[in-house]
Design an enzyme around this catalytic site. Structure first.
Site, PDB file in Angstrom:
ATOM      1  N   THR B 155     -36.006  -5.952 -23.269  1.00 22.09           N
ATOM      2  CA  THR B 155     -36.183  -4.595 -24.226  1.00 22.09           C
ATOM      3  C   THR B 155     -36.985  -3.533 -23.296  1.00 22.09           C
ATOM      4  O   THR B 155     -36.274  -2.690 -22.866  1.00 22.09           O
ATOM      5  CB  THR B 155     -36.969  -4.924 -25.678  1.00 22.09           C
ATOM      6  OG1 THR B 155     -38.034  -5.956 -25.214  1.00 22.09           O
ATOM      7  CG2 THR B 155     -36.024  -5.886 -26.479  1.00 22.09           C
ATOM      8  N   LYS B 181     -38.113 -12.653 -21.236  1.00 21.06           N
ATOM      9  CA  LYS B 181     -38.455 -11.178 -21.447  1.00 21.06           C
ATOM     10  C   LYS B 181     -39.569 -11.147 -22.432  1.00 21.06           C
ATOM     11  O   LYS B 181     -40.168 -12.062 -22.998  1.00 21.06           O
ATOM     12  CB  LYS B 181     -37.388 -10.506 -22.220  1.00 21.06           C
ATOM     13  CG  LYS B 181     -36.870 -11.117 -23.594  1.00 21.06           C
ATOM     14  CD  LYS B 181     -37.638 -10.583 -24.950  1.00 21.06           C
ATOM     15  CE  LYS B 181     -37.650  -9.114 -24.899  1.00 21.06           C
ATOM     16  NZ  LYS B 181     -38.565  -8.506 -25.999  1.00 21.06           N
ATOM     17  N   THR B 192     -43.845 -11.655 -28.157  1.00 21.25           N
ATOM     18  CA  THR B 192     -42.464 -10.854 -28.332  1.00 21.25           C
ATOM     19  C   THR B 192     -41.688 -11.548 -27.233  1.00 21.25           C
ATOM     20  O   THR B 192     -41.202 -10.691 -26.459  1.00 21.25           O
ATOM     21  CB  THR B 192     -42.466  -9.487 -28.226  1.00 21.25           C
ATOM     22  OG1 THR B 192     -43.132  -8.881 -29.168  1.00 21.25           O
ATOM     23  CG2 THR B 192     -41.067  -8.966 -28.639  1.00 21.25           C
ATOM     24  N   GLU B 278     -46.449  -3.624 -21.566  1.00 19.88           N
ATOM     25  CA  GLU B 278     -46.087  -2.454 -21.621  1.00 19.88           C
ATOM     26  C   GLU B 278     -47.180  -1.649 -21.167  1.00 19.88           C
ATOM     27  O   GLU B 278     -48.428  -1.488 -21.611  1.00 19.88           O
ATOM     28  CB  GLU B 278     -45.871  -2.124 -23.160  1.00 19.88           C
ATOM     29  CG  GLU B 278     -44.630  -2.724 -23.721  1.00 19.88           C
ATOM     30  CD  GLU B 278     -44.387  -2.560 -25.282  1.00 19.88           C
ATOM     31  OE1 GLU B 278     -43.116  -2.386 -25.733  1.00 19.88           O
ATOM     32  OE2 GLU B 278     -45.382  -2.465 -26.150  1.00 19.88           O
ATOM     33  N   THR B 405     -38.293   5.945 -32.191  1.00 17.10           N
ATOM     34  CA  THR B 405     -37.787   7.039 -32.187  1.00 17.10           C
ATOM     35  C   THR B 405     -37.006   7.526 -30.861  1.00 17.10           C
ATOM     36  O   THR B 405     -37.177   6.875 -29.606  1.00 17.10           O
ATOM     37  CB  THR B 405     -38.437   8.365 -32.569  1.00 17.10           C
ATOM     38  OG1 THR B 405     -39.763   8.003 -31.928  1.00 17.10           O
ATOM     39  CG2 THR B 405     -38.946   8.137 -33.902  1.00 17.10           C
TER      40      THR B 405
END
Lengths: 405, 405
Positions: B155, B181, B192, B278, B405
């Site tokens: 992702t 992942k 996650t 991230e 978004t």
């Protein structure tokens, strides 16, 4: 209906209190206030709660010992810029020296003096500057210098925090005033925070302590900025009795009225700390309803308010309800996913564990505001709780990637 | 001395496995791979561990049911771009449809098919595209398409993650391969994250499950990116037995050798997830030594690796040892502050709870590297643990303030 009135006023407004703040050269920046004092005309009933961190800073240990002696405090000396934490025996000595010197200057026993410090940890206090500063304090105790006290306890806080209320107890005007500092390392339980409350109410020491404990669980223990609990957190309340009401204890007919006013002051200070969290652009309030128990409600509220992903979504004004229920799901509480509903302000976004149609546009507009309310119903029982926090922003990173330099 | 060798190889390297990844239009971006398949020539012994989040995604429920039937799986189908979480009965139906279709295409019972999804939650899968995609999978099962599987499950991951080892069991070559992942919502317990391991070892199902459980506690349950635990986490291991070794169980003379190799694959995957968290610029490893118990060591390691203040300090290459001991202090473990020592790489910075002189310059240079080791001694007992995480950066905010978004 509340019986108290919110009024303008500083920490020195209750009868018989004076306060000040001066610069003694601990903080960077010419003339930055970094040494504060609160003093009462007479010894005041005192109660305090402390950080749960196993590393407790020296001033906390010294203050705790002093309060344990008679549950009375008459003066509070606070410095910012240096936390006097992880400073060993020398740190304890330094904290004692601060208390002793204040005692000497005002002719009160040293165990009537509370000491607090906030700032960088692991460095010894430059005691020459601190002592020089303390010696100047008496000259600065003029009227209306209470605001300087609020300024002198700030570290990365952007604004001073103060709340004041008054109410009638036994027909006598009672004032309760509070001031606090945040603003990083803020997490239940307690925070990198110092909170000071003064009141002229006449209060039984045990009732004062119980009120402080109870209110702390609903306020300062329900805020988070970054999930880190500091070594220096303390909330201290002084009640000098000069309002001449009948001694407040749990049997006093106005006990709950007083508590409501006291709770209000604590709660507003807690919210101001959350709103002024490092880098924050918004105050976030998470209200959990209909949990199986109050304890469950608190856990869920804290999980949601503490989620970095929720905090960044709020910052980005993204109505990412998925992150909210995700945090509900890992809170450690045995919830029923299919009973959970979530609202952002007035807009419901989740019903029975599933998303429902809502206007993304309206939600974004709502999340762009300065106050964001997240309401969660678990539909399991009567437990409720509210937690406060803030968004996680670029500025949080900026402030904390280079705090010491 | 380890008896396994690290080799280059994809998830389809162990004998009898094939894998692929294709694009079916779930992820934004022309041709982005978002549908993957692993298939074994023969039914494989299977074990899985799942997220502790109360909101468990539909595919997890379906996979769990399938594995419970015979502890065997022959095919795994995974999509990214949509997590099929918080999607109710329809979500369950969709996950089943995915499994059924794969079963049909490969003529295997549907309970031999595991299903996994990752991505945005609360949206139904566009099943027309998913089904169309699945129908194309058989045509793409060429040699060397294992890398595409690793790509198809990503992702916000920046790089595909894969680890492969081989060793001899009973004189037969056994290969163990893994892919995973991340990369946000990564927190003990689980993340996650999706992890898939394949091996041609012949293994007893109970021993396989116990090895997975034990290794998960030491690896995937010891990583954190942002403290959020997702709804979709799963680690699945398939062992098809084609290596022809004697069945491995706890009594097999090489049981621990196999476990060491298996643990290595899990650990490397966990570290790769942490490193690719991230916005991360560094891998941070926190090693806690001499805790009273292993459980204590784990708690302390997790508190430090999870501290936003430690993470931002690492990002800023600031040797802020105070934040490290602060996190040790609020970990919930009954430590003795005056026994704690801390090192950053080879440089000791805290001894007996107090800072000791060190070269700020050297420390900064060390913290500017790509791997930061924080070692903490509690001097209370024999408990040790390692946790992995990453720094907290501007990019984390950037990625998460606008994920949808």
């Amino acid at each position: 209906m509340s019986t108290y009135q919110v009024i303008e006023g500083m920490i020195d407004l209750p009868r018989g209190f004076k306060a000040t703040g001066i610069s003694c050269g601990l903080k960077k920046g010419e003339g930055a206030l970094d040494l504060g004092l609160i003093i009462s005309e007479v010894p005041a009933a005192a109660a305090a709660v402390y950080t749960t961190n196993m590393f407790q800073a020296a001033p906390l240990k010294v203050t705790r010992e002093s309060i344990e002696k008679e549950q009375k405090i008459q003066a509070v000396v606070v410095n910012s810029g240096n936390a006097n934490a992880c400073t060993g025996e020398q740190g304890i000595e330094d904290a004692k020296t601060m208390g002793n010197l204040v005692g000497e200057l005002f002719s009160i026993p040293n165990y009537y003096v509370a000491v607090a410090s906030t700032g960088v940890i692991g460095q010894h206090l430059p005691m020459d500057r601190v002592q020089q500063g303390i010696r100047q304090l008496p000259n600065h105790l003029t009227e209306d210098s209470g605001e300087n006290f609020s300024l002198s306890i700030m570290t990365t806080d952007l604004i001073p925090k103060k709340v004041c209320v008054e109410l009638l107890i036994d027909g006598e005007k009672v004032t309760i005033s509070g001031t606090a500092k945040g603003s990083g390392m803020i997490h239940p339980n307690m925070a990198t925070m110092l909170g000071f409350l003064t009141t002229d109410a006449h209060i039984d020491a045990a009732f004062l302590y119980n009120s402080l404990k109870r209110a702390t669980d609903e306020t300062f223990n329900m805020i988070t900025v970054d999930g880190d609990t500091s070594t220096n957190d303390m909330v201290l309340v002084l009640a000098n009795g000069l309002a001449n009401n009948q001694a407040l204890d749990e049997n006093h007919s106005q006990a709950e009225e007083f508590y409501a006013a006291f709770l209000y002051v604590m709660q507003e200070l807690a919210k101001k700390i959350a709103r002024d969290g490092e880098g924050a652009t918004k105050l976030v309030e998470v209200k959990v309803q209909s949990a199986a128990t109050q304890e469950d409600a608190r856990k869920v509220a804290k999980a949601v308010i503490g989620s970095n992903l929720v905090k960044t979504a709020v910052y980005g004004a993204d109505a990412n309800w998925g992150r909210i229920i995700c945090a509900v799901g890992y809170s450690g509480v045995n919830i029923d996913p299919e009973k959970v509903s979530v609202s952002l302000g007035n807009q419901q976004v989740v019903e029975g564990g599933f998303p429902i149609p809502f206007s993304e546009e309206e939600a974004t507009r709502y999340l762009q505001g300065e106050k964001v309310d997240i309401e969660i119903h678990l539909n399991q029982g009567d437990g409720t709780a509210i937690a406060w926090g803030c968004d996680l922003t670029y500025d949080y990173i900026k402030i904390n990637a280079s705090y010491r330099t």
